[in-house]
Design a protein around this motif. Structure first.
Motif, PDB file in Angstrom:
ATOM      1  N   ASP A  73       5.090  -8.384  15.044  1.00  0.00           N
ATOM      2  CA  ASP A  73       6.126  -7.826  14.169  1.00  0.00           C
ATOM      3  C   ASP A  73       5.529  -6.815  13.192  1.00  0.00           C
ATOM      4  O   ASP A  73       5.840  -6.798  12.006  1.00  0.00           O
ATOM      5  N   ARG A  74       4.672  -5.972  13.709  1.00  0.00           N
ATOM      6  CA  ARG A  74       4.093  -4.867  12.955  1.00  0.00           C
ATOM      7  C   ARG A  74       4.526  -3.589  13.659  1.00  0.00           C
ATOM      8  O   ARG A  74       4.156  -3.358  14.801  1.00  0.00           O
ATOM      9  N   ALA A  75       5.329  -2.792  12.966  1.00  0.00           N
ATOM     10  CA  ALA A  75       5.906  -1.594  13.584  1.00  0.00           C
ATOM     11  C   ALA A  75       6.586  -1.968  14.899  1.00  0.00           C
ATOM     12  O   ALA A  75       6.415  -1.298  15.918  1.00  0.00           O
ATOM     13  N   ALA A  76       7.359  -3.050  14.858  1.00  0.00           N
ATOM     14  CA  ALA A  76       8.050  -3.523  16.061  1.00  0.00           C
ATOM     15  C   ALA A  76       8.987  -2.453  16.615  1.00  0.00           C
ATOM     16  O   ALA A  76       9.202  -2.387  17.822  1.00  0.00           O
ATOM     17  N   TRP A  77       9.521  -1.598  15.746  1.00  0.00           N
ATOM     18  CA  TRP A  77      10.378  -0.501  16.205  1.00  0.00           C
ATOM     19  C   TRP A  77       9.591   0.406  17.162  1.00  0.00           C
ATOM     20  O   TRP A  77      10.135   0.881  18.155  1.00  0.00           O
ATOM     21  N   LEU A  78       8.312   0.626  16.865  1.00  0.00           N
ATOM     22  CA  LEU A  78       7.479   1.466  17.722  1.00  0.00           C
ATOM     23  C   LEU A  78       7.171   0.738  19.034  1.00  0.00           C
ATOM     24  O   LEU A  78       7.252   1.331  20.119  1.00  0.00           O
ATOM     25  N   HIS A 130      14.062  -5.251  12.149  1.00  0.00           N
ATOM     26  CA  HIS A 130      14.452  -4.428  11.001  1.00  0.00           C
ATOM     27  C   HIS A 130      15.209  -5.261   9.970  1.00  0.00           C
ATOM     28  O   HIS A 130      14.920  -5.201   8.765  1.00  0.00           O
ATOM     29  N   ARG A 131      16.159  -6.038  10.421  1.00  0.00           N
ATOM     30  CA  ARG A 131      16.948  -6.860   9.495  1.00  0.00           C
ATOM     31  C   ARG A 131      16.096  -7.940   8.834  1.00  0.00           C
ATOM     32  O   ARG A 131      16.295  -8.255   7.657  1.00  0.00           O
ATOM     33  N   THR A 132      15.170  -8.509   9.572  1.00  0.00           N
ATOM     34  CA  THR A 132      14.276  -9.510   9.000  1.00  0.00           C
ATOM     35  C   THR A 132      13.409  -8.883   7.916  1.00  0.00           C
ATOM     36  O   THR A 132      13.208  -9.473   6.852  1.00  0.00           O
ATOM     37  N   ALA A 133      12.904  -7.678   8.160  1.00  0.00           N
ATOM     38  CA  ALA A 133      12.095  -6.991   7.154  1.00  0.00           C
ATOM     39  C   ALA A 133      12.919  -6.677   5.919  1.00  0.00           C
ATOM     40  O   ALA A 133      12.442  -6.838   4.783  1.00  0.00           O
ATOM     41  N   GLN A 134      14.156  -6.252   6.109  1.00  0.00           N
ATOM     42  CA  GLN A 134      15.035  -5.980   4.971  1.00  0.00           C
ATOM     43  C   GLN A 134      15.289  -7.252   4.160  1.00  0.00           C
ATOM     44  O   GLN A 134      15.274  -7.217   2.929  1.00  0.00           O
ATOM     45  N   ALA A 142       9.851 -11.380  -3.126  1.00  0.00           N
ATOM     46  CA  ALA A 142       9.491  -9.963  -3.039  1.00  0.00           C
ATOM     47  C   ALA A 142       9.818  -9.258  -4.349  1.00  0.00           C
ATOM     48  O   ALA A 142       9.046  -8.403  -4.804  1.00  0.00           O
ATOM     49  N   ALA A 143      10.931  -9.608  -4.959  1.00  0.00           N
ATOM     50  CA  ALA A 143      11.302  -9.004  -6.244  1.00  0.00           C
ATOM     51  C   ALA A 143      10.279  -9.375  -7.312  1.00  0.00           C
ATOM     52  O   ALA A 143       9.880  -8.528  -8.122  1.00  0.00           O
ATOM     53  N   ALA A 144       9.816 -10.621  -7.312  1.00  0.00           N
ATOM     54  CA  ALA A 144       8.809 -11.049  -8.289  1.00  0.00           C
ATOM     55  C   ALA A 144       7.500 -10.315  -8.075  1.00  0.00           C
ATOM     56  O   ALA A 144       6.869  -9.865  -9.041  1.00  0.00           O
ATOM     57  N   ARG A 145       7.090 -10.145  -6.826  1.00  0.00           N
ATOM     58  CA  ARG A 145       5.856  -9.403  -6.523  1.00  0.00           C
ATOM     59  C   ARG A 145       5.983  -7.957  -6.987  1.00  0.00           C
ATOM     60  O   ARG A 145       5.055  -7.374  -7.531  1.00  0.00           O
ATOM     61  N   SER A 146       7.143  -7.373  -6.775  1.00  0.00           N
ATOM     62  CA  SER A 146       7.390  -5.994  -7.190  1.00  0.00           C
ATOM     63  C   SER A 146       7.295  -5.855  -8.705  1.00  0.00           C
ATOM     64  O   SER A 146       6.718  -4.902  -9.211  1.00  0.00           O
ATOM     65  N   ARG A 147       7.873  -6.813  -9.428  1.00  0.00           N
ATOM     66  CA  ARG A 147       7.805  -6.784 -10.899  1.00  0.00           C
ATOM     67  C   ARG A 147       6.366  -6.908 -11.388  1.00  0.00           C
ATOM     68  O   ARG A 147       5.941  -6.210 -12.296  1.00  0.00           O
TER      69      ARG A 147
END
Length: 152
Positions: A73-78, A130-134, A142-147
């Motif tokens: 699941d790394r660049a799975a789109w590619l 894509h949806r899982t990454a979102q 993720a919000a806490a890490r971003s802060r």
């Protein structure tokens, strides 16, 4: 839906297993071509795909790297895009049922329709990835890490 089934469908392990199973046909073929390189070159030549040896190497790389990208699941789109493109090209180059007659045409038609279904499954996997990454990006963690990162 039964709770055990819901837990299974929400499990990261089950998602990993599904990625491995979905890509089996690709990494299996890539390993087969790698281990039987001469036979793979002969098969490409039999289908009129030239220059066979460099294209077999490209095929092996596409199949193994594309599968790894999907499984990890790394660049799975590619990875899904590469595998879907590869599968579509096999229809155009190998399973040309429209240029055949009789039983071979029917066999290649069935193989081509199966390939279209595999392309659809790869499309679904790209959407899911894509949806899982979102969802991970929107999670409270993720919000806490971003802060934390922005306050440093």
């Amino acid at each position: 839906m039964p709770s055990f089934l819901a837990r299974l469908l929400e499990s990261r392990r089950f998602l990993l297993v599904s990625r491995v199973v979905l890509t089996f046909v690709f990494w299996g073929a890539g390993l087969g071509q790698l281990l039987g390189f001469r036979a793979a070159v002969g098969e490409f030549q039999a289908f009129g795909v030239e220059p066979a040896a460099p294209l077999v190497l490209l095929s092996i790389a596409t199949l193994l790297v594309g599968s790894a990208l999907v499984i990890l699941d790394r660049a799975a789109w590619l990875g899904t895009g590469a595998l879907a493109t590869y599968t579509g090209l096999t229809i155009l180059l190998v399973h040309r049922f429209w240029a055949m007659e009789g039983e071979p045409a029917l066999e290649h038609f069935h193989t081509a329709t199966e390939h279209v279904t595999v392309i659809g499954a790869l499309m679904v996997m790209a959407i899911l990835s894509h949806r899982t990454a979102q969802a991970r990006e929107r999670s409270p963690a993720a919000a806490a890490r971003s802060r934390l990162a922005s306050s440093s």
